[in-house]
Design an enzyme around this catalytic site. Structure first.
Site, PDB file in Angstrom:
ATOM      1  N   HIS A  18      -4.580  -2.234   0.257  1.00 45.31           N
ATOM      2  CA  HIS A  18      -5.009  -0.982  -0.396  1.00 45.31           C
ATOM      3  C   HIS A  18      -5.962  -1.289  -1.556  1.00 45.31           C
ATOM      4  CE1 HIS A  18      -0.759   0.447   0.851  1.00 45.31           C
ATOM      5  NE2 HIS A  18      -1.598   1.090   1.653  1.00 45.31           N
ATOM      6  N   LYS A  42       8.872  11.455   6.563  1.00 39.88           N
ATOM      7  CA  LYS A  42       8.983  10.023   6.275  1.00 39.88           C
ATOM      8  C   LYS A  42       9.671   9.828   4.927  1.00 39.88           C
ATOM      9  CE  LYS A  42       5.389   6.496   6.184  1.00 39.88           C
ATOM     10  NZ  LYS A  42       3.978   6.296   6.466  1.00 39.88           N
ATOM     11  N   ARG A  91      -7.515  -1.447  10.138  1.00 37.99           N
ATOM     12  CA  ARG A  91      -7.114  -2.842  10.355  1.00 37.99           C
ATOM     13  C   ARG A  91      -7.272  -3.239  11.815  1.00 37.99           C
ATOM     14  NH1 ARG A  91      -1.531  -1.589   7.472  1.00 37.99           N
ATOM     15  NH2 ARG A  91      -2.123   0.322   8.524  1.00 37.99           N
ATOM     16  N   SER A 129       2.369  -1.988   4.265  1.00 33.93           N
ATOM     17  CA  SER A 129       3.493  -1.709   3.356  1.00 33.93           C
ATOM     18  C   SER A 129       4.807  -1.915   4.089  1.00 33.93           C
ATOM     19  CB  SER A 129       3.419  -0.261   2.852  1.00 33.93           C
ATOM     20  OG  SER A 129       2.270  -0.071   2.071  1.00 33.93           O
TER      21      SER A 129
HETATM   22  P1  ADP Z   1      -0.353   6.159   5.449  1.00 35.25           P
HETATM   23  O1  ADP Z   1       1.128   6.323   5.609  1.00 35.25           O
HETATM   24  O2  ADP Z   1      -1.082   7.431   5.139  1.00 35.25           O
HETATM   25  O3  ADP Z   1      -1.042   5.339   6.515  1.00 35.25           O
HETATM   26  P2  ADP Z   1      -0.577   3.846   3.776  1.00 35.25           P
HETATM   27  O4  ADP Z   1      -0.207   3.751   2.335  1.00 35.25           O
HETATM   28  O5  ADP Z   1       0.188   2.999   4.734  1.00 35.25           O
HETATM   29  O6  ADP Z   1      -0.465   5.368   4.089  1.00 35.25           O
HETATM   30  O7  ADP Z   1      -2.125   3.527   3.964  1.00 35.25           O
HETATM   31  C1  ADP Z   1      -3.113   4.214   3.252  1.00 35.25           C
HETATM   32  C2  ADP Z   1      -4.471   3.770   3.743  1.00 35.25           C
HETATM   33  O8  ADP Z   1      -4.644   2.395   3.461  1.00 35.25           O
HETATM   34  C3  ADP Z   1      -4.680   3.908   5.255  1.00 35.25           C
HETATM   35  O9  ADP Z   1      -6.017   4.281   5.509  1.00 35.25           O
HETATM   36  C4  ADP Z   1      -4.438   2.529   5.774  1.00 35.25           C
HETATM   37  O10 ADP Z   1      -5.149   2.292   6.982  1.00 35.25           O
HETATM   38  C5  ADP Z   1      -5.014   1.716   4.635  1.00 35.25           C
HETATM   39  N1  ADP Z   1      -4.427   0.384   4.624  1.00 35.25           N
HETATM   40  C6  ADP Z   1      -3.125   0.048   4.626  1.00 35.25           C
HETATM   41  N2  ADP Z   1      -2.966  -1.289   4.644  1.00 35.25           N
HETATM   42  C7  ADP Z   1      -4.222  -1.820   4.650  1.00 35.25           C
HETATM   43  C8  ADP Z   1      -4.740  -3.153   4.703  1.00 35.25           C
HETATM   44  N3  ADP Z   1      -3.956  -4.204   4.775  1.00 35.25           N
HETATM   45  N4  ADP Z   1      -6.089  -3.304   4.698  1.00 35.25           N
HETATM   46  C9  ADP Z   1      -6.891  -2.220   4.657  1.00 35.25           C
HETATM   47  N5  ADP Z   1      -6.468  -0.941   4.629  1.00 35.25           N
HETATM   48  C10 ADP Z   1      -5.152  -0.740   4.633  1.00 35.25           C
END
Ligand code: ADP
Length: 155
Positions: A18, A42, A91, A129
């Site tokens: 992130h 969730k 990703r 995450s």
């Molecule tokens: P959501 O539940 O909305 O997917 P996340 O917090 O998991 O929320 O992810 C928020 C954003 O960050 C999404 O666009 C996700 O693709 C991106 N993201 C999560 N992990 C990574 C990573 N390792 N590299 C790049 N982008 C990421």
């Protein structure tokens, strides 16, 4: 007109993936709103306050970045903030398929809002995450995967 983007996510917890997307995209927009979305279906692992406080620690001093949370549809939140862009990270091809569905539905609902994707840095392609939460549940060390200066402990 100001180019305002919303970066929505659960940030449960915030990871280096992130952080990288946020730091790389900040120069593309006049303002970037990191928006912690409450997903009704969730249950989060960390509390809203904890997740917000990590984001504030990391980005609270950045002039162009606002940190907030929202309920409901992301496009409605964007309208309320006059944001014309939704930022998402990609990703894998699985991410792409998932994001394509949401992005195209958002486009039908709000044709004036564009979803913008940044490819993740190769070293973060397997980082999520949910993996960080799994490692924490089993007492592992997650310091390689979360931003410098952030201390996580099992809630
Ligand atoms: P959501 O539940 O909305 O997917 P996340 O917090 O998991 O929320 O992810 C928020 C954003 O960050 C999404 O666009 C996700 O693709 C991106 N993201 C999560 N992990 C990574 C990573 N390792 N590299 C790049 N982008 C990421």
């Amino acid at each position: 007109m100001e180019r305002i983007a919303v970066f929505p996510g659960s940030f449960d917890p915030v990871t280096k993936g992130h952080e990288s997307i946020i730091r790389r995209s900040v120069s593309l927009f006049d303002k970037l709103i990191i928006a912690l979305g409450e997903n009704a279906g969730k249950q989060s692992y960390f509390t809203l306050d904890q997740r917000l406080s990590w984001l504030h620690e990391l980005f609270g001093r950045e002039q162009k970045i606002e940190i907030t949370h929202y309920d409901g549809l992301t496009v409605n939140f964007c309208q309320s903030k006059r944001a014309k862009f939704i930022l998402r990270g990609l990703r894998t091809s699985a991410d792409f398929e998932f994001e394509r569905g949401i992005g195209q539905m958002n486009k039908l609902m709000s044709p004036d809002i564009e979803t913008v994707f940044l490819l993740c840095e190769p070293e973060y392609a397997s980082l999520s995450s949910s993996i960080v939460r799994d490692i924490l549940r089993h007492g592992g060390d997650v310091s390689l995967f979360i931003p410098e200066g952030i201390r996580l402990s099992t809630p």
